[in-house]
Write a protein that holds these residues in place. Structure first.
Motif, mmCIF file in Angstrom:
data_model
loop_
_atom_site.group_PDB
_atom_site.id
_atom_site.type_symbol
_atom_site.label_atom_id
_atom_site.label_comp_id
_atom_site.label_asym_id
_atom_site.label_seq_id
_atom_site.Cartn_x
_atom_site.Cartn_y
_atom_site.Cartn_z
ATOM 1 N N TYR A 184 0.844 -1.193 0.000
ATOM 2 C CA TYR A 184 0.000 0.000 0.000
ATOM 3 C C TYR A 184 0.880 1.244 0.000
ATOM 4 C CZ TYR A 184 -3.622 3.330 1.406
ATOM 5 O OH TYR A 184 -4.488 4.388 1.452
ATOM 6 N N ASN A 185 0.529 2.228 -0.862
ATOM 7 C CA ASN A 185 1.307 3.476 -0.877
ATOM 8 C C ASN A 185 0.433 4.726 -0.808
ATOM 9 O OD1 ASN A 185 0.190 3.710 -3.420
ATOM 10 N ND2 ASN A 185 2.089 3.257 -4.521
ATOM 11 N N GLY B 28 -3.787 9.687 -0.659
ATOM 12 C CA GLY B 28 -3.799 9.073 0.660
ATOM 13 C C GLY B 28 -2.474 9.160 1.391
ATOM 14 N N ASP B 29 -2.477 8.621 2.615
ATOM 15 C CA ASP B 29 -1.287 8.583 3.462
ATOM 16 C C ASP B 29 -0.266 7.633 2.834
ATOM 17 O OD1 ASP B 29 0.589 8.245 5.482
ATOM 18 O OD2 ASP B 29 -0.909 8.291 7.082
ATOM 19 N N PRO B 30 0.942 8.100 2.525
ATOM 20 C CA PRO B 30 1.925 7.235 1.857
ATOM 21 C C PRO B 30 2.650 6.270 2.795
ATOM 22 C CG PRO B 30 2.861 9.411 2.198
ATOM 23 C CD PRO B 30 1.429 9.486 2.670
ATOM 24 N N ASP B 31 2.419 6.358 4.100
ATOM 25 C CA ASP B 31 3.129 5.488 5.040
ATOM 26 C C ASP B 31 2.709 4.030 4.857
ATOM 27 O OD1 ASP B 31 4.368 7.695 6.066
ATOM 28 O OD2 ASP B 31 3.043 7.884 7.807
ATOM 29 N N GLU B 32 3.659 3.126 5.071
ATOM 30 C CA GLU B 32 3.366 1.702 4.974
ATOM 31 C C GLU B 32 2.400 1.277 6.079
ATOM 32 O OE1 GLU B 32 6.952 -0.497 5.081
ATOM 33 O OE2 GLU B 32 7.676 0.203 3.131
ATOM 34 N N ALA C 28 -6.070 -10.700 9.628
ATOM 35 C CA ALA C 28 -4.987 -9.819 10.077
ATOM 36 C C ALA C 28 -5.354 -8.372 9.762
ATOM 37 C CB ALA C 28 -3.679 -10.193 9.394
ATOM 38 N N THR C 29 -5.106 -7.496 10.712
ATOM 39 C CA THR C 29 -5.436 -6.075 10.542
ATOM 40 C C THR C 29 -4.147 -5.257 10.483
ATOM 41 O OG1 THR C 29 -7.479 -6.382 11.792
ATOM 42 C CG2 THR C 29 -6.708 -4.125 11.490
ATOM 43 N N TYR C 30 -4.071 -4.384 9.472
ATOM 44 C CA TYR C 30 -2.907 -3.519 9.269
ATOM 45 C C TYR C 30 -3.387 -2.070 9.222
ATOM 46 C CZ TYR C 30 -0.939 -7.964 7.628
ATOM 47 O OH TYR C 30 -0.534 -9.270 7.527
ATOM 48 N N GLU C 31 -2.572 -1.160 9.730
ATOM 49 C CA GLU C 31 -2.989 0.242 9.756
ATOM 50 C C GLU C 31 -1.805 1.179 9.571
ATOM 51 O OE1 GLU C 31 -4.917 1.233 13.392
ATOM 52 O OE2 GLU C 31 -6.537 -0.249 13.181
ATOM 53 N N ASN C 32 -2.120 2.370 9.053
ATOM 54 C CA ASN C 32 -1.285 3.546 9.286
ATOM 55 C C ASN C 32 -2.220 4.578 9.909
ATOM 56 O OD1 ASN C 32 -2.723 4.741 7.162
ATOM 57 N ND2 ASN C 32 -1.067 4.475 5.670
ATOM 58 N N GLU D 49 -3.115 15.935 3.367
ATOM 59 C CA GLU D 49 -2.970 17.318 2.908
ATOM 60 C C GLU D 49 -1.702 17.518 2.085
ATOM 61 O OE1 GLU D 49 -2.286 21.651 5.010
ATOM 62 O OE2 GLU D 49 -3.844 20.332 5.835
ATOM 63 N N ALA D 50 -0.606 16.908 2.529
ATOM 64 C CA ALA D 50 0.654 17.059 1.793
ATOM 65 C C ALA D 50 0.547 16.455 0.398
ATOM 66 C CB ALA D 50 1.793 16.402 2.568
ATOM 67 N N GLN D 51 -0.170 15.335 0.278
ATOM 68 C CA GLN D 51 -0.349 14.703 -1.022
ATOM 69 C C GLN D 51 -1.237 15.546 -1.935
ATOM 70 O OE1 GLN D 51 2.222 12.540 -1.119
ATOM 71 N NE2 GLN D 51 0.885 11.078 -2.152
ATOM 72 N N VAL D 52 -2.238 16.166 -1.358
ATOM 73 C CA VAL D 52 -3.102 17.049 -2.151
ATOM 74 C C VAL D 52 -2.277 18.189 -2.742
ATOM 75 C CG1 VAL D 52 -5.017 18.690 -2.046
ATOM 76 C CG2 VAL D 52 -5.207 16.478 -0.901
ATOM 77 N N LYS D 53 -1.418 18.778 -1.926
ATOM 78 C CA LYS D 53 -0.589 19.877 -2.412
ATOM 79 C C LYS D 53 0.420 19.392 -3.449
ATOM 80 C CE LYS D 53 -0.947 22.825 1.688
ATOM 81 N NZ LYS D 53 -0.209 23.483 2.801
ATOM 82 N N ALA D 54 0.978 18.201 -3.218
ATOM 83 C CA ALA D 54 1.982 17.675 -4.146
ATOM 84 C C ALA D 54 1.381 17.344 -5.508
ATOM 85 C CB ALA D 54 2.643 16.433 -3.547
#
Length: 385
Positions: A15-16, A21-25, A62-66, A107-112
């Motif tokens: 996931y990226n 969206g949030d780019p964190d793994e 299994a549950t994964y989150e950022n 927000e950072a992704q929207v601006k980028a």
């Protein structure tokens, strides 16, 4: 045993966050066993174990989150009992993943990726207004493409605002509806003009892949309107040259021009057409006949003070820059035309005023009357006072 095995055998979703969206793994947060059952043989013959006395399968979750998204992965794991001990066999099977949002877009992704958002908003403007675009060359002082006559060529929201100032004013995240309504304020400042607009973008979350997509945009009709408010203020003009057909009258050298721009009227057009600058001017007018030779002054020179001025947008050209022209109210001695040029020759630090006085007098030759007009164009270098 099953939970511990699942923590190492179940493969975390790749996931990226996509564009918005949030780019964190994603990090593993929890594992639950949904079911477990024995089997007479391995589900895949390739995983059969020599000497195995029993087989089993377990369905795990299994549950994964950022910080912004949760992924829930369900998979089936195989086990074999050999020499009295259960051991893992094969890889995960029947894996499926679903996603749910924990927060709105990043927000950072929207601006980028603002260019992509602006392009989508541009499509929305055309869908509702049917507006087209024209080809051209050159730029106005805010960086928008223009042609030599002042028209706009290929002017888009992305072309205006992609490298301007962008602020995320608000974000309304609805976890149940899986939507995020983001309101942005965009500005693009030029040396002598600016543009600004508010954009509303609706993002919808896709559970199948965990990505946000733009599903709607709202942009005001005047999103591209040219604003000349940076010109508002007082400007002082220093005399530079005079153009005339005969002897020059250089009285303007001792009478600085004072231009006060108070307001802009008629905002709304993309290129500025239809806009007017209103204010007042102090300037010298030459209400007299042509001198026989260059002179410092002449009878008929008149200092005009606080005269109302309305100057309309006259286009953008490489030579003159941004131009406005107007005629002063009727004067007893003649006609006074004013031209204001901001950024002539592409110089964003320069501004020029050209004041043309036309004075007509009636003479006679052999008792035959005729009219004679003298014209003087004084050029001033403008500086903010």
């Amino acid at each position: 045993m099953i939970v511990a095995d699942a923590r190492t055998r179940v493969i975390a979703p790749v996931y990226n966050g996509g564009k918005w969206g949030d780019p964190d793994e994603l990090a593993l947060k929890d594992v639950k066993v949904k079911s477990a059952k024995r089997a007479g043989a391995a589900s895949d013959p390739a995983n059969a174990q020599f000497g195995a006395s029993a087989y089993a399968t377990a369905t795990v979750e299994a549950t994964y989150e950022n910080d912004s998204v949760r992924a829930t992965k369900e998979a089936t794991l195989g086990f074999a009992k050999v020499a009295g001990n259960w051991t893992a066999i094969g890889q995960e099977e029947d894996a499926s993943v679903s996603y749910e949002p924990l927060a709105g877009v990043n927000e950072a992704q929207v601006k980028a990726n603002i260019s992509d958002l602006l392009e989508r908003a541009e499509q929305g403007m055309h869908d509702t207004s049917g507006a087209g675009s024209a080809s051209g060359s050159g730029t106005d002082s805010a960086g928008a493409d223009t042609n030599a006559g002042g028209g706009i060529g290929e002017l888009s929201l992305a072309g205006i605002y992609a490298d301007g100032k962008l602020e995320v004013a608000s974000s309304d995240f609805d976890a149940d509806a899986k939507t995020d309504v983001v309101r942005l304020h965009a500005e693009k400042d030029g040396a002598f003009d600016k543009r600004s607009c508010d954009i509303e973008a609706t993002f919808s979350f896709r559970s199948v892949n965990g990505l946000w997509e733009i599903t709607d945009t709202k942009v005001p009709a005047d999103a591209k309107a040219r604003d000349f408010s940076p010109l508002i203020g007082t400007w002082e003009g220093t005399f530079q040259t005079q153009e005339t057909d005969g002897g020059k009258c250089l009285a303007a050298a001792e009478a600085p021009l004072v231009l006060t721009i108070a307001a802009q009227e008629g905002k709304g057009a993309v290129d500025g057409s239809g806009s007017q600058l209103t204010g007042s001017i102090d300037v010298l007018a030459h209400f007299h006949a042509q001198p026989s030779r260059d002179s410092k002054s002449a009878d008929g020179d008149e200092a005009l003070h606080g005269v109302a001025l309305t100057a309309g947008y006259a286009g953008d050209t490489a030579e003159k820059g941004l131009s406005f022209t107007g005629t002063l109210p009727d004067q007893a001695g003649g006609k006074v035309d004013v031209e204001l040029d901001f950024g002539p020759g592409g110089d964003a630090t320069a501004a020029v005023a050209k004041v043309t006085t036309s004075h007509t007098r009636t003479s006679s030759f052999l008792f035959i009357p005729y009219s004679e007009t003298a014209m003087y164009t004084d050029t001033y270098l403008l500086r903010r006072k």
